[in-house]
Design an enzyme around this catalytic site. Structure first.
Site, PDB file in Angstrom:
ATOM      1  N   ASP A 277     -27.897  -9.114  45.729  1.00  0.00           N
ATOM      2  CA  ASP A 277     -26.842  -8.471  44.953  1.00  0.00           C
ATOM      3  C   ASP A 277     -25.907  -7.656  45.854  1.00  0.00           C
ATOM      4  O   ASP A 277     -26.222  -7.354  46.998  1.00  0.00           O
ATOM      5  CB  ASP A 277     -27.466  -7.486  43.936  1.00  0.00           C
ATOM      6  CG  ASP A 277     -28.203  -8.227  42.827  1.00  0.00           C
ATOM      7  OD1 ASP A 277     -28.354  -9.452  42.916  1.00  0.00           O
ATOM      8  OD2 ASP A 277     -28.640  -7.550  41.870  1.00  0.00           O
ATOM      9  N   HIS A 420     -30.840  -7.032  48.105  1.00  0.00           N
ATOM     10  CA  HIS A 420     -29.423  -6.722  48.213  1.00  0.00           C
ATOM     11  C   HIS A 420     -28.884  -7.240  49.542  1.00  0.00           C
ATOM     12  O   HIS A 420     -29.555  -7.091  50.570  1.00  0.00           O
ATOM     13  CB  HIS A 420     -29.199  -5.211  48.050  1.00  0.00           C
ATOM     14  CG  HIS A 420     -29.556  -4.740  46.674  1.00  0.00           C
ATOM     15  ND1 HIS A 420     -30.861  -4.493  46.296  1.00  0.00           N
ATOM     16  CD2 HIS A 420     -28.800  -4.536  45.569  1.00  0.00           C
ATOM     17  CE1 HIS A 420     -30.880  -4.131  45.013  1.00  0.00           C
ATOM     18  NE2 HIS A 420     -29.641  -4.149  44.545  1.00  0.00           N
TER      19      HIS A 420
END
Ligand code: ZN
Length: 471
Positions: A277, A420
């Protein structure tokens, strides 16, 4: 027909003595045997009563008969119905005799074994004169904990008196409808949703063999699931009645749009989806892509529209390597705190950024912070994708810790791992993780590939793919 519910000994005393002698092979005098036998039979009757107690309310058809017999080390307390239908009763007595003989044979083969056969039943009748006779059988061994009863079912047509195989009672779509209902019920209803085993899709699949053991009741089809089969032992054995209208529901038309599946993916082997992400990030996303490229692995990137505008080359590289490019909104706002109009604007900006960089829309949407209440979900015209393993990489920023969290999950098959794409520690962890997982036989696939390969589904707009889905 007998109307009484008393403890009838169906084996005459002489036969009993003969049986005892045969079983024990001992030479105790007849009088002492009688004394012991009477006492043991009384205890056995009590044990049978306890075993039968829970089933009494469901013994609505026929008259209960009992055969309580002490036979040396081996005893039995059998209960079965007498229906008044000659053919049916003959078959029931035959079944009871077979069960008893099988029990005696099993334990006679074990020298000195002491055991009790407990047999109980329930009856279910439909208005079409169909009788389902459900047997509960337990072999209680001396000094052993009370075993879970084995459930078996015999079906009769009361008009003809014939026994009917379960398969003959199943209609088109029977197992498919049962599987769909059970899957939804057990994953959405308390307390089952918290206990259902992670591989429930396989366990509850139409072809799993779990839908041939059922009773037809007035209300619907009653299925039996053994203890430990779908849930931890604390749930005990589980039953579920599915209403007839659900069992006869039309099956969804086969999907015309075949889920696009890479032919190099083997859906029968282990699959895991890495997701990143908050990118793209020119340094760290590229480092992750280097690893994926080196090992021919794929992942899914939930990119921010604002950064897609800023770093279109990174997004194009994601796509060029076969990775999935998905949306994580335009500017990482909490959608639960935005108005519908604001959500719409955000989605449009993101769509425009993807169109400009890639020439198409993002495939999936992952809400920032996972914040996506019912109202928000209704505004999203993309499949909503959450995760099932949270590495907390944003918190630890430590490669070893990230790997530890992932490893603590154990089996990763079918799971979606949240990371992430904007931290050096994450890129470092990925460099170790990817070859490790491949060495363990995992195929690193995109989220849409995982959904297609494992669930045979094309991700649908507005549907949420969450924690329990990715197990
Ligand atoms: Zn985020």
């Amino acid at each position: 027909m007998k109307n009484t519910n008393t403890h009838t000994k169906t084996i005459p005393f002489l036969c009993l003595l003969l049986l005892l002698t045969l079983l024990c092979g001992c030479s105790v005098s007849a009088s002492s045997l009688t004394m012991v036998s009477t006492k043991r039979t009384a205890a056995l009757t009590q044990q049978g009563e306890a075993f039968w107690e829970g089933h009494r309310a469901a013994q609505t058809y026929g008259t209960p008969q009992q055969d309580v017999t002490y036979g040396g080390n081996l005893s039995y307390a059998l209960q079965y119905p007498e229906t008044g239908n000659e053919a049916v009763d003959a078959r029931i007595r035959q079944i009871v005799t077979e069960r008893r003989d099988a029990f005696l044979q099993e334990y006679q083969a074990q020298a000195g074994a002491e055991a009790v056969l407990l047999l109980g039943y329930e009856t279910y009748l439909t208005d079409s004169d169909q009788l389902s006779l459900v047997w509960f059988e337990a072999h209680q061994e001396a000094d052993a904990p009370t075993p879970d009863p084995t459930v078996t079912i015999t079906h009769f047509n009361l008009t003809s008196g014939a026994e009917v195989a379960a398969e003959e009672l199943m209609w088109a779509g029977f197992a498919e409808n049962a599987a769909a209902y059970c899957t939804q019920y057990f994953t959405e209803t308390e307390p089952y949703q918290n206990g259902i085993f992670g591989n429930y899709r396989t366990l509850l699949a139409p072809e799993s063999g779990r839908y041939t053991r059922f009773a037809l009741t007035e209300a619907g089809v009653l299925f039996y699931f053994d203890r430990y089969d779908l849930f931890p032992g604390s749930y005990g054995a589980v039953t579920l009645t599915i209403p007839y209208e659900k069992m006869r529901a039309a099956l969804p038309a086969p999907q015309t749009e075949e889920a696009a599946l890479d032919p190099t993916i083997d859906p029968t082997q282990k699959l895991v989806a890495l997701t990143f992400d908050d990118g793209p990030n020119p340094t760290h996303t590229n480092a992750i892509l280097d690893t994926l490229e080196q090992y021919g692995a794929k992942a899914t990137f939930f990119d921010l529209g604002s950064l897609v505008e800023k770093y279109p080359d990174v997004v194009r590289r994601e796509e060029a390597l076969g990775c999935e490019t998905a949306s994580h909104s335009y500017a990482h706002k909490n959608f639960n705190k935005l108005s519908n109009a604001e959500i719409k604007t955000d989605m449009q900006q993101t769509e425009a950024a993807f169109q400009k960089a890639l020439g198409h829309s993002p495939s999936l949407f992952r809400p920032p912070y996972g914040a996506c209440d019912t109202r928000v979900a209704q505004q999203i015209d993309l499949p909503i994708c959450l995760w099932s393993v949270d590495t907390l990489d944003w918190k630890s920023r430590d490669a070893a810790e990230i790997l530890k969290v992932i490893r603590a999950e154990g089996d990763l098959d079918g799971k979606v791992i949240l990371m992430h794409g904007i931290y050096g520690a994450t890129a470092e962890a990925v460099a170790q993780l990817v070859p490790q997982l491949q060495a363990e036989g995992y195929q690193l696939v995109t989220v849409s590939e995982l959904i297609a390969a494992r669930h045979g589904e094309t991700p649908q707009a507005g549907k949420t793919y969450g924690y329990s889905y990715f197990q």
